[in-house]
Each structure stands twice: as structure tokens, then as C-alpha cells.
Design a protein around this motif. Structure first.
Motif, mmCIF file in Angstrom:
data_model
loop_
_atom_site.group_PDB
_atom_site.id
_atom_site.type_symbol
_atom_site.label_atom_id
_atom_site.label_comp_id
_atom_site.label_asym_id
_atom_site.label_seq_id
_atom_site.Cartn_x
_atom_site.Cartn_y
_atom_site.Cartn_z
ATOM 1 N N ALA A 72 16.324 -49.981 -30.733
ATOM 2 C CA ALA A 72 16.884 -49.223 -29.613
ATOM 3 C C ALA A 72 17.176 -47.781 -30.023
ATOM 4 O O ALA A 72 16.873 -46.839 -29.276
ATOM 5 C CB ALA A 72 18.155 -49.902 -29.105
ATOM 6 N N MET A 73 17.742 -47.587 -31.205
ATOM 7 C CA MET A 73 18.036 -46.227 -31.672
ATOM 8 C C MET A 73 16.768 -45.468 -32.017
ATOM 9 O O MET A 73 16.647 -44.268 -31.748
ATOM 10 C CB MET A 73 18.979 -46.286 -32.868
ATOM 11 N N GLU A 74 15.803 -46.172 -32.596
ATOM 12 C CA GLU A 74 14.533 -45.526 -32.946
ATOM 13 C C GLU A 74 13.822 -45.017 -31.697
ATOM 14 O O GLU A 74 13.263 -43.917 -31.690
ATOM 15 C CB GLU A 74 13.647 -46.531 -33.683
ATOM 16 N N ASN A 75 13.861 -45.802 -30.634
ATOM 17 C CA ASN A 75 13.205 -45.410 -29.389
ATOM 18 C C ASN A 75 13.949 -44.284 -28.669
ATOM 19 O O ASN A 75 13.421 -43.710 -27.704
ATOM 20 C CB ASN A 75 13.078 -46.612 -28.458
ATOM 21 N N SER A 76 15.173 -43.990 -29.103
ATOM 22 C CA SER A 76 15.953 -42.918 -28.474
ATOM 23 C C SER A 76 15.696 -41.557 -29.108
ATOM 24 O O SER A 76 16.190 -40.545 -28.614
ATOM 25 C CB SER A 76 17.451 -43.245 -28.574
ATOM 26 N N ILE A 77 14.945 -41.524 -30.191
ATOM 27 C CA ILE A 77 14.703 -40.263 -30.900
ATOM 28 C C ILE A 77 13.606 -39.454 -30.234
ATOM 29 O O ILE A 77 13.690 -38.221 -30.144
ATOM 30 C CB ILE A 77 14.344 -40.548 -32.378
ATOM 31 N N SER A 78 12.568 -40.129 -29.729
ATOM 32 C CA SER A 78 11.409 -39.415 -29.184
ATOM 33 C C SER A 78 11.755 -38.438 -28.059
ATOM 34 O O SER A 78 11.145 -37.359 -27.981
ATOM 35 C CB SER A 78 10.347 -40.413 -28.704
ATOM 36 N N PRO A 79 12.717 -38.757 -27.153
ATOM 37 C CA PRO A 79 13.048 -37.775 -26.107
ATOM 38 C C PRO A 79 13.543 -36.448 -26.650
ATOM 39 O O PRO A 79 13.364 -35.409 -26.014
ATOM 40 C CB PRO A 79 14.144 -38.480 -25.304
ATOM 41 N N TYR A 80 14.153 -36.446 -27.825
ATOM 42 C CA TYR A 80 14.636 -35.198 -28.413
ATOM 43 C C TYR A 80 13.478 -34.331 -28.873
ATOM 44 O O TYR A 80 13.543 -33.103 -28.845
ATOM 45 C CB TYR A 80 15.565 -35.493 -29.588
ATOM 46 N N ILE A 81 12.405 -34.968 -29.303
ATOM 47 C CA ILE A 81 11.229 -34.212 -29.766
ATOM 48 C C ILE A 81 10.464 -33.648 -28.577
ATOM 49 O O ILE A 81 10.167 -32.452 -28.510
ATOM 50 C CB ILE A 81 10.327 -35.120 -30.627
#
Length: 543
Positions: A407-416
Motif C-alpha cells: 500500500a505504501m509502495e503504491n502511494s509513491i508513484s503519484p509524487y513522481i
């Protein structure tokens, strides 16, 4: 640096941590969400090198999943109450050549399998070891296993015909006569309350013609119930996944058409119903099986219908269906009930997945269990499991450590991706910046001598543009992907205005530490915060 100089930085970190936590929470909800109220979410049980359905059995206490490996079988024993794994056993059968495996089935205390269409069996001994493989019959294209009042019964499709066997510790004993039906490629059966095996089989007459027969087998004798010749559209169209199920009124007979071409695989399933009470031979009129409102859709993909072999009050079945909606596409396993020859109810047994194959269902009372395969890479397939029951759902629907990490890993991509989107969106708000440049360059006295008024006009222009373009974040698939509470029109504008207020507050907080900051850099700082907070919040849903 003075303490208050840290405050803007701490606020910034806090804001983006809140957004990150929000997305992680939403991702976690999606990860642990069950496919339906009836079924719990699926869990990975084992791995196999074969694209062969794992064998599944269930009783009042346990669930057994038998999986084939390169040189052995693996038996996973689970508690029926909650799906917890009790034991994993490695089973090595002397003489078994599993590199030639075609199909396998297990039911305590036996294992049956075919090697290059030779049917073998092995029996579990008191020591826990299994006996060397024992040949039952040669040239067996298909077989299935049933239990009748504690007696294990095997139905086999030989090259010359169809035959039943009774199984005991001495081996397989032929039961009754062989029914002449040469070159049969599939056989399956369902057992009614009178102990009659309703048997169906299929064979190739020619590349374009397939013959299906429906037989009754009772006390060692065969009775022809119905037969039908089906014609395929192209010569490379194969027929498989034959199945039969019974309810109180009808026998449901299913078969599948498959075609492999440059576009991949197509799979359509056809079914016919035969009244159980009708005497004599009955016609089988096959029609397309689909869960949709239309029965003529070119996009129908239905594969591997699977029913419990015991007669039911209402027929319960599962099958693989190609699925698509506004949020994505893939495959799901659909759990359906039938009434009066049609689908009367449906619920999903799995969420949207990639390639699915090799499904098997088992039922004990009202409890149901299901296994299926998914590609795992390196020529391996993962064996997945799910079941009904409150005990199982209560456990598997709770997040575990790996769920949090994903869940946390999938939340990183929006920041990029959000940085790119913010840069693009910034050009839409250029009129607000242009206003400040106009006042500064032409020294408009009313505004240049009143910075607060000048700043207010710029922010007003900015917020008007933002509100008018708010639907950018809600267009297309984005609307369907975001949480429901964010969708109402009033909430949309409230979110936009709230983000603007937070950005204004952050810009002013920095201004307190830089009292000489010019109005244009201050506004650009406000604009930067507003854009980043907005795109980071909506980033996962922008398509």
C-alpha cells in the motif's frame, strides 16, 4: 537558525505525510477488500510448473489442495473453519514420471494421474508413504473422481469407450460394461439422490464436427439419454472443459469452444438443459452462456465452468469471465446460480486478475472452496485459494505486514508523476501571474501601493481558474477510481478551496521569516503549494 524558521518546513512535511497516509490507507482498503460479501479475498497457497488444475477436496473439518511438482505432489491441508494452513506434505510416489503429467486428482487416501494418457493410481499407507504407481488403463484421454456413500468411483474416457471403476485398497475394479464411444476426449458426471451417475462425454467426428452424449449409469448399466452433433466454425476450434450439474428439475450440460489465433485466445461456453423427469431420449439445444443481458455479444469470454458433482436444490457453478469496467479490465471468477435453465444470481469469487486457468470448486454443506492458477513467471504458476464462511473472511480480510508495504509502495508513484502534472498545470494559471507582472511593470498606483489588494486580485484570478477547471481531476476513468466521498460537486469545490487556503497559509508562514519577500515570489510560492498539494492528492486517479 531560529526555531520559527523550522516551522514552514515542518508544516510542509506534515502536509505531504498526510496526503501519503491518505493514499496508503485507500490502497490498503483496496488490497484487503473482498470480491463480494460471500467470498473472502484470495490467498496464494503453492506454486506448480504445470498449467493443470490443482485438486481440491473438503469435508467437515479440513480442506485438501493437491499440487503437482516436477518430481512430487504437495498436499496442503487447511482448516475449513478459517482457512489456516495446518500441514504441508511432500508426496513422492515410486515410479511416477510427473514430467509426462496430463491430469491429476486426489481424494483420500488415493492419488490418480495420467502420464501420456496412461492412467495410474497410488494409495497412502499407514506409514504415510504412498505405494508405487499402479496402472489402471492405457489410452485414457480424460477421467474424473467421485464419492458415492463413501465408495470412491472413477469415470474414464478410453480410446475405445467409457468405463466406470470402483476403487479400493486392491486397486481399480471395472464396474459394469464399457460403453462404446471411441475417441472420446472428455468425460464427467453428476450424482443424483438415487445413486445414478448422469454422465456426459464428447468426441471428435471430424475437424468440424463434435458429438456429445448424455448417459445414465446405474448399477453397472448404461442408458442413453441424449446425443447431439455440434458443428464448429473453423477447423482449429477445439472443444473442452465439459461439465454437467444437476438441480431438482434439470440437468445442465456445458462445453467450451476455444480458438487460438494472432489475437490470443477466445473462449465461449455453450450449455443445454435436459428435464430430469422426461422419459426417453431428449434433445439437447445448446445456447451461449453469458452473464450479460444479451446472448449475442461478440465480446463474451466464458471459460471452465465448474459445478459440484452432487445434485443441488439450486445449481451452483463457477466460471472464468473476461471482465472490464471503467477502472480496468482482466479476468474474474464468477459464482452463479441457475433456475429454470437460466442464470438467476451471480456474485464474484475473485477480484480483477490477470490470466486465470485451472479452476476447481468443492462444496460441503453451504461452505464452498475454490482454487485456481495464475502465471507467476519463469514457466511457473501460482496456486490461489479462496472460500466462503465468516471465519475465513474475518482472517484474510485483515491486512498483514506485506499489505501495508504494498500500500505504501503504491502511494509513491503519484509524487513522481505529480511533479510533471504540476508543471503542465502551472501554465493554466499564467493569467494570475500576468496580472502581477502587469501591475509591477506599469506601476499601477492603486495596486502597487496596496500590496494586499494586489495579492487578493491575483489569488482571486487563480482560484476562479482553479474552480472552473476542477473537473480536470474528475474526467474519464479518474471519477470511477477515486473514493466516493470525493465525488459530489459540493465536495469537489470544497476540496479545491481548502487546498487554496492551506497554500495561502503556507505562503504566509514563509513570509513571516522573510519579511522582505516580494509579492511575486510570495504568490509563486502559494501557487507551488497549491499545485503540488492538488496533484499529489489527485495523482493516483489521474489517467
Amino acid at each position: 537558525m531560529r526555531k520559527r524558521n523550522y516551522i514552514p518546513i515542518l508544516y510542509t512535511i506534515l502536509i505531504f505525510l498526510v496526503i501519503f497516509s491518505f493514499h496508503s490507507y485507500q490502497n490498503l482498503k483496496a488490497i484487503v477488500a473482498p470480491p463480494s460479501e460471500k467470498w473472502g479475498r484470495e490467498v496464494k497457497i503453492d506454486k506448480t510448473p504445470y498449467k493443470k488444475a490443482a485438486s481440491l477436496n473438503i469435508n467437515e473439518e479440513n480442506i485438501w489442495i493437491l499440487t503437482a511438482k516436477e518430481d512430487r505432489f504437495t498436499k496442503t491441508i487447511l482448516e475449513k473453519e478459517n482457512g489456516n494452513i495446518k500441514e504441508i506434505q511432500n508426496i513422492i510416489i515410486p515410479g511416477a514420471a510427473l514430467n509426462k503429467l496430463v491430469k491429476y486428482k486426489g481424494v483420500e487416501p488415493y492419488i490418480f494421474w495420467t502420464e501420456n494418457y496412461e492412467l495410474y493410481m497410488s494409495t497412502k499407507q499407514e506409514s504415510g508413504d504412498y505405494t508405487p504407481k499402479s496402472l489402471i488403463a492405457a489410452e485414457v484421454k480424460d477421467f474424473n473422481i467421485f464419492s458415492q456413500n463413501g465408495q470412491i468411483v472413477l469415470a474414464a474416457a478410453h480410446n475405445q469407450g467409457l468405463r466406470y471403476y470402483k476403487i479400493n485398497e486392491q486397486g481399480a475394479i471395472a464396474w459394469g460394461n464399457e460403453y462404446p464411444f471411441d475417441k472420446a476426449v472428455h468425460i464427467t458426471a453428476a450424482l443424483d439422490d438415487s445413486g445414478i451417475f448422469h454422465t456426459v462425454s464428447i468426441r471428435d467426428i471430424s475437424p468440424m464436427e463434435k458429438e456429445i452424449i448424455y448417459l445414465l449409469f446405474s448399477q453397472g448399466k448404461w442408458t442413453l439419454r441424449s446425443q447431439k452433433t455440434e458443428y464448429v466454425q473453423v477447423s482449429n476450434e477445439s472443444i473442452g472443459n465439459l461439465e454437467i450439474g444437476l438441480d431438482n428439475e434439470l440437468a445442465y450440460i456445458f462445453y467450451e469452444n476455444n480458438v487460438w489465433n494472432s489475437f490470443g485466445q477466445t473462449a465461449r461456453t455453450w450449455y443445454a438443459t435436459v428435464p430430469l423427469s422426461q422419459a426417453g431420449n431428449s434433445d439437447m439445444e445448446f445456447r451461449l452462456l453469458t452473464s450479460h443481458d444479451t446472448e449475442s455479444s461478440a465480446d463474451v469470454y466464458v471459460s471452465e465452468v465448474n459445478c459440484p458433482y452432487l445434485k443441488q436444490d439450486t445449481l451452483n457453478a463457477v466460471f472464468i469471465e473476461k471482465y472490464w469496467d471503467e477502472t480496468g479490465e482482466g479476468f474474474k471468477i464468477l459464482n452463479t446460480t441457475f433456475k429454470d435453465g437460466k442464470i438467476s444470481g451471480k456474485t464474484y469469487s475473485t477480484r480483477i486478475l490477470g490470466w486465470i486457468k485451472g479452476i476447481d470448486i468443492a462444496q460441503y454443506g453451504k461452505e464452498e472452496a475454490l482454487v485456481f492458477l495464475q502465471t507467476a513467471g519463469e514457466f511457473k504458476n501460482d496456486v490461489w485459494f479462496t472460500q466462503t464462511g465468516e471465519g475465513y473472511k474475518e482472517i484474510v480480510n485483515k491486512p498483514v505486514k506485506q499489505d501495508y508495504a504494498v500500500a505504501m509502495e503504491n502511494s509513491i508513484s503519484p509524487y513522481i508523476s505529480g511533479l510533471v502534472i504540476a508543471l503542465i498545470r502551472a501554465f493554466m494559471f499564467f493569467p494570475a501571474v500576468l496580472w502581477l507582472l502587469f501591475v509591477e511593470f506599469f506601476e499601477v498606483r492603486k495596486f502597487s501601493f496596496n500590496p494586499k489588494l494586489n495579492y487578493s486580485v491575483a489569488i482571486s484570478i487563480y482560484m476562479i481558474i482553479k474552480v472552473l477547471t476542477a473537473n480536470f481531476y474528475y474526467g474519464g476513468l479518474s471519477y470511477y477510481m477515486m473514493p466516493d466521498f470525493m465525488k459530489p460537486m459540493a465536495i469537489r469545490y470544497l476540496i479545491m478551496l481548502s487546498i487554496g487556503f492551506i497554500a495561502y497559509f503556507m505562503a504566509k508562514t514563509f513570509k513571516k521569516n522573510r519579511t522582505d519577500m516580494h509579492i511575486i515570489p510570495e504568490f509563486l510560492l502559494f501557487m507551488l503549494y497549491d499545485l503540488l498539494i492538488t496533484v499529489f492528492l489527485y495523482g493516483p486517479y489521474i489517467t
